[in-house]
Design a protein around this motif. Structure first.
Motif, short mmCIF file in Angstrom:
data_model
loop_
_atom_site.label_atom_id
_atom_site.label_comp_id
_atom_site.label_asym_id
_atom_site.label_seq_id
_atom_site.Cartn_x
_atom_site.Cartn_y
_atom_site.Cartn_z
N GLY A 39 1.28 2.26 10.46
CA GLY A 39 2.69 2.82 9.99
C GLY A 39 3.67 1.44 10.31
O GLY A 39 4.54 1.14 9.62
N SER A 40 3.41 0.76 11.42
CA SER A 40 4.42 -0.22 12.03
C SER A 40 4.19 -1.71 11.20
O SER A 40 4.88 -2.60 11.40
CB SER A 40 4.16 -0.41 13.47
OG SER A 40 3.01 -1.03 13.77
N TRP A 41 2.99 -1.86 10.58
CA TRP A 41 2.66 -3.27 10.18
C TRP A 41 2.27 -3.21 8.78
O TRP A 41 2.17 -4.37 8.20
CB TRP A 41 1.67 -3.78 10.98
CG TRP A 41 0.05 -3.28 11.19
CD1 TRP A 41 -0.31 -2.35 12.01
CD2 TRP A 41 -0.79 -3.28 10.27
NE1 TRP A 41 -1.63 -1.73 11.70
CE2 TRP A 41 -1.96 -2.49 10.59
CE3 TRP A 41 -1.11 -3.89 8.94
CZ2 TRP A 41 -3.10 -2.27 9.62
CZ3 TRP A 41 -2.40 -3.56 8.35
CH2 TRP A 41 -3.56 -2.77 8.76
N ILE A 42 2.08 -2.28 7.94
CA ILE A 42 1.77 -2.18 6.48
C ILE A 42 3.05 -2.40 5.95
O ILE A 42 4.20 -2.14 6.34
CB ILE A 42 1.29 -0.87 6.06
CG1 ILE A 42 1.97 0.40 6.29
CG2 ILE A 42 -0.16 -0.62 6.58
CD1 ILE A 42 1.63 1.55 5.81
N ASP A 43 2.80 -3.13 4.59
CA ASP A 43 3.88 -3.17 3.80
C ASP A 43 3.78 -2.11 2.36
O ASP A 43 2.75 -2.14 2.03
CB ASP A 43 3.61 -4.72 2.82
CG ASP A 43 4.43 -5.77 3.67
OD1 ASP A 43 4.95 -5.42 4.74
OD2 ASP A 43 4.66 -6.82 2.75
N VAL A 44 4.95 -1.22 2.64
CA VAL A 44 4.79 -0.27 1.60
C VAL A 44 5.21 -0.80 0.24
O VAL A 44 6.17 -1.73 0.11
CB VAL A 44 5.97 0.52 1.87
CG1 VAL A 44 6.07 2.18 1.19
CG2 VAL A 44 5.87 1.13 3.58
N ALA A 45 4.62 -0.24 -0.70
CA ALA A 45 4.63 -0.85 -2.00
C ALA A 45 6.21 -0.16 -2.63
O ALA A 45 6.61 0.83 -2.27
CB ALA A 45 3.72 -0.04 -2.79
N VAL A 46 6.87 -1.32 -3.10
CA VAL A 46 8.12 -0.77 -3.72
C VAL A 46 7.92 0.32 -4.69
O VAL A 46 7.04 0.38 -5.62
CB VAL A 46 8.73 -2.10 -4.56
CG1 VAL A 46 10.21 -1.79 -5.13
CG2 VAL A 46 8.77 -3.21 -3.25
N PRO A 47 8.95 1.29 -4.62
CA PRO A 47 8.64 2.66 -5.45
C PRO A 47 8.85 2.02 -7.03
O PRO A 47 9.61 1.20 -7.35
CB PRO A 47 9.99 3.30 -5.25
CG PRO A 47 10.33 3.26 -3.57
CD PRO A 47 10.06 1.61 -3.72
N ASN A 58 0.66 6.76 10.41
CA ASN A 58 1.85 6.35 11.11
C ASN A 58 1.47 5.75 12.16
O ASN A 58 1.97 4.46 12.51
CB ASN A 58 2.94 7.17 11.25
CG ASN A 58 3.51 7.93 9.95
OD1 ASN A 58 3.50 7.45 8.93
ND2 ASN A 58 4.36 9.10 9.94
N LYS A 59 0.86 6.28 13.19
CA LYS A 59 0.43 5.88 14.44
C LYS A 59 -0.46 4.85 14.60
O LYS A 59 -0.35 3.89 15.33
CB LYS A 59 0.05 7.07 15.23
CG LYS A 59 0.84 8.12 15.63
CD LYS A 59 0.18 9.43 16.19
CE LYS A 59 0.45 9.82 17.51
NZ LYS A 59 -0.30 10.94 18.13
N SER A 104 -0.97 11.99 7.86
CA SER A 104 0.34 11.09 7.49
C SER A 104 0.61 10.78 8.99
O SER A 104 0.89 9.42 9.47
CB SER A 104 1.16 11.79 7.03
OG SER A 104 2.47 11.08 7.20
N VAL A 112 0.80 -1.22 0.00
CA VAL A 112 0.01 0.06 -0.01
C VAL A 112 1.02 1.06 0.04
O VAL A 112 2.08 1.28 0.29
CB VAL A 112 -0.91 0.21 1.23
CG1 VAL A 112 -1.90 -1.04 1.22
CG2 VAL A 112 -0.06 0.01 2.45
N ARG A 113 0.26 2.29 -0.32
CA ARG A 113 0.82 3.60 0.09
C ARG A 113 -0.25 4.64 0.51
O ARG A 113 -1.31 4.37 0.56
CB ARG A 113 1.25 4.31 -1.57
CG ARG A 113 2.73 4.64 -1.43
CD ARG A 113 3.24 4.90 -2.77
NE ARG A 113 4.01 3.77 -3.47
CZ ARG A 113 3.97 3.53 -4.72
NH1 ARG A 113 3.42 4.41 -5.47
NH2 ARG A 113 4.87 2.47 -5.04
N TYR A 114 0.35 5.66 1.11
CA TYR A 114 -0.80 6.72 1.73
C TYR A 114 -1.17 7.14 0.33
O TYR A 114 -0.43 7.57 -0.54
CB TYR A 114 0.19 7.62 2.59
CG TYR A 114 0.40 7.18 3.80
CD1 TYR A 114 0.08 5.91 4.45
CD2 TYR A 114 1.30 8.04 4.70
CE1 TYR A 114 0.43 5.27 5.41
CE2 TYR A 114 1.67 7.27 5.94
CZ TYR A 114 1.36 5.98 6.47
OH TYR A 114 1.75 5.59 7.57
#
Lengths: 150, 475
Positions: free
Chosen positions: A86-94, A82-83, A78, A67-69
């Motif tokens: 933020g600690s558990w999501i997988d950020v999509a690779v740029p 984050n709070k 944001s 995912v992404r914001y």
């Protein structure tokens, strides 16, 4: 030790141990304030708010969903995201497309967390975008939780 | 698993990770008990840096680092049994053991009593926004963790801050499977309490040092005073550091650890056990927060200068410098990891030089209400410096100016950040003064405590007995 030195020693000892005693009592009183009804209520509401948003986010995505914001996310939004996630999501690779864009929307009313809900924008197989709202938890009320001490 | 059980498992695990290096360097001493989880937390911080740099998993790196450290210790003990920690051959006098035991129990009781604040489930702003955020990142796979530390999306430079307050709770998350902010807060609070108990142990040792160079009544008074000061400093430190000490913030740990390093490294006599305790505490302070990092570097320079002062033995000089190099290298580890992986770093634009004098005045006025103790500390330092130099030297305590230099190093760091930074200074002070003044305030009370105990030694109207004779007299 001369008599005058012993007098100074006595004065210093009394000053120091007296000061320590007074400050220790003050310290204990400060700790007691943490148990005041107001502080407890604020802490519980703050916890409930973020737990609520966390549950809503989990209703939309799993921890391994890239995912992404959302584009244009505000600083405040944001920070809440984050709070919350933020600690558990997988950020999509740029350079790759996320499965969903996450955001916080203030809708108010039932089903919201103090008026806020987590929203996720998904792309359907036919290329359209759909917005889903988080569910599964609610905290009645409106407005942000009480500001914690900085 | 309940939060209480998970916290207990986590603290035992932290202590297990750190116990062997602590025993090898400080021996069987009371301070070794609170130092063990702090040393374990250092291992987790080193593990966090290794994970970022080399991949693998955070848990494996942490366990590997602690295991290697433990094996080195065990190997040294096996090759050279004389290095094993041993109890003193002549036990201390009964009165000393009783009074110090009372002080220790009082301190532990005060710490447990003060931790009642944990019953309120407060979570600090930064705890959610930065410290616990990184707990989760460190449990991701390596590629995802690197993304977490690099991508612009999170909009926080503070994620590059030293890692210890995050890694010490990450180990709890990893071992128990309980991934809650509440668990992180409880673990951090207990390690904070351990750091505060190190201050108590330091003051008990100051009381012992004074008593051993005093005749019977002042000796007993110094031990009793040490017990009172040790208990009081716990309540004082919690009072200064609430609510942050029990809501997961990083400031209390670096402040308490740095203050502990001042007691063991700059006030007590220069012996290997105290050097080791100071080394562990200063590294923990520097691995906890940016201000702690710069303060720790200042303290390492001061401790090294004090130890080198008057020494001509090249081997001893090399040992002292070697210890400082190891401490500095530990502090540099995370910084290297952040820079070599291209992670977000902490940057702050500078204010114009024209604004700086006004900002300095604002900082002075903003800090003053939190630092009234420095007036008392300065007063007793002047009185003590004039009239109590003999009992202080007799007890083997370090010059008061070392502690002042350590205090001013930390105060200077936080003041400089506020004076040179570009953010509006008044809201910045209002939002941070209770946290950034914790270190100088606690160190101020330590200065007062040490002078109070020294003054008790100064009540002696006769030449002191020698240590053996005094021990016998007390027995």
């Amino acid at each position: 030790m001369s008599r005058s030195s012993r007098l100074v020693a006595a004065i210093v000892a009394v000053l120091c141990l007296g000061g320590l005693g007074v400050q220790a009592l003050h310290g204990n009183a400060v700790v007691s304030q943490q148990r005041s009804a107001r502080t407890v209520a604020d802490a519980l509401l703050d916890d409930a708010y973020y737990d609520c948003l966390d549950t809503q986010a989990h209703s939309l995505i799993s921890p391994h969903t890239p995912v992404r914001y959302r584009p244009g996310v505000t600083l405040g939004e944001s920070i809440v995201l984050n709070k919350t996630v933020g600690s558990w999501i997988d950020v999509a690779v740029p350079g790759t497309s996320p499965v969903a864009f996450l955001g916080i929307r203030h809708t108010g009313g039932p089903g919201s967390c103090l008026g806020d809900v987590v929203v996720a924008k998904f792309r359907t197989p036919d290329g359209r975008w759909i917005t889903r709202f988080g569910h599964g938890a609610a905290v009645p009320g409106n407005g942000p939780p009480p500001a914690p001490p900085l | 698993m309940s939060t209480t059980t998970a916290a207990a498992v986590s603290i035992v695990a932290l202590a297990a990770l750190g116990v062997l290096p602590v025993l090898a360097t400080t021996g069987w001493r009371w301070v070794s008990v609170p130092l063990a989880p702090i040393a374990g937390a250092i291992a987790t911080a080193l593990g966090g840096g290794a994970f970022l740099l080399f991949g693998g998993t955070f848990l494996l790196w942490t366990i590997a680092i602690a295991t290697v450290a433990g094996l080195v210790v065990l190997g040294r003990w096996w090759r050279n049994p004389a290095c094993r920690p041993r109890r003193p051959t002549t036990p201390p006098p009964t009165s000393e053991r009783v009074l110090m035991g009372i002080g220790l129990l009082g301190s532990i009781g005060a710490a447990c009593w003060s931790l009642r604040a944990l019953a309120t489930p407060t979570v600090g702003f930064d705890t959610r926004a930065v410290w616990a955020l990184r707990d989760g990142w460190l449990l991701h796979d390596h590629a995802q963790a690197l993304l977490d530390f690099k991508v612009h999306m999170f909009l926080i430079g503070q994620s590059g801050y030293p890692p210890l307050v995050s890694t010490e709770s990450t180990i709890g998350w990893a071992l128990t499977g309980v991934h809650t902010i509440r668990l992180a807060v409880v673990i951090v609070a207990i390690v904070n309490a351990a750091a505060v108990l190190c201050l108590s142990c330091g003051l008990l040792e100051v009381g012992r040092a004074v008593s051993r160079r005093s005749n019977r009544l002042p000796a007993l008074l110094a031990l009793g005073g040490g017990a009172i000061a040790a208990t009081a400093i716990v309540l004082i430190a919690f009072g200064i550091q609430e609510p942050f000490i029990t809501n997961g913030y990083a400031d209390p740990l670096w402040a308490a650890c740095a203050a502990g390093a001042v007691v063991f490294g700059l006030q007590l006599d220069d012996r290997p056990a105290w050097r080791a305790a100071a080394g562990i505490l200063v590294v923990a302070a520097g691995m906890t927060k940016q201000e702690g990092l710069f303060t720790a570097v200042g303290l390492i320079v001061l401790m090294t200068a004090r130890r080198l002062g008057g020494r001509t033995d090249r081997r001893r000089q090399a040992t002292v410098v070697g210890a400082a190099v190891v401490e500095l290298a530990s502090l540099a580890w995370w910084w290297l990891a952040i820079h070599l992986t291209g992670s977000r770093d902490v940057t702050s634009p500078l204010a114009s030089t024209r604004q700086m004098p006004h900002r300095a005045v604002a900082v002075f006025h903003g800090f003053s209400p939190s630092l009234h103790v420095l007036v008392l500390a300065l007063g007793v330092s002047l009185l003590g410096g004039l009239a109590l130099r003999t009992p202080r030297r007799r007890a083997g305590l370090g010059n008061d100016l070392w502690a002042w230099a350590g205090l001013l190093a930390g105060l200077g760091v936080v003041s400089l950040v506020l004076v040179t930074g570009q953010a509006p200074v008044l809201p910045w002070i209002a939002g941070s003064v209770h946290r950034v003044t914790q270190y100088p305030a606690i160190t101020g009370w330590l200065l007062v405590s040490v002078w109070g105990l020294t003054a008790i030694g100064g009540l002696d109207d006769a030449e002191p007995l020698d240590v053996v004779g005094q021990d016998r007299a007390l027995r």
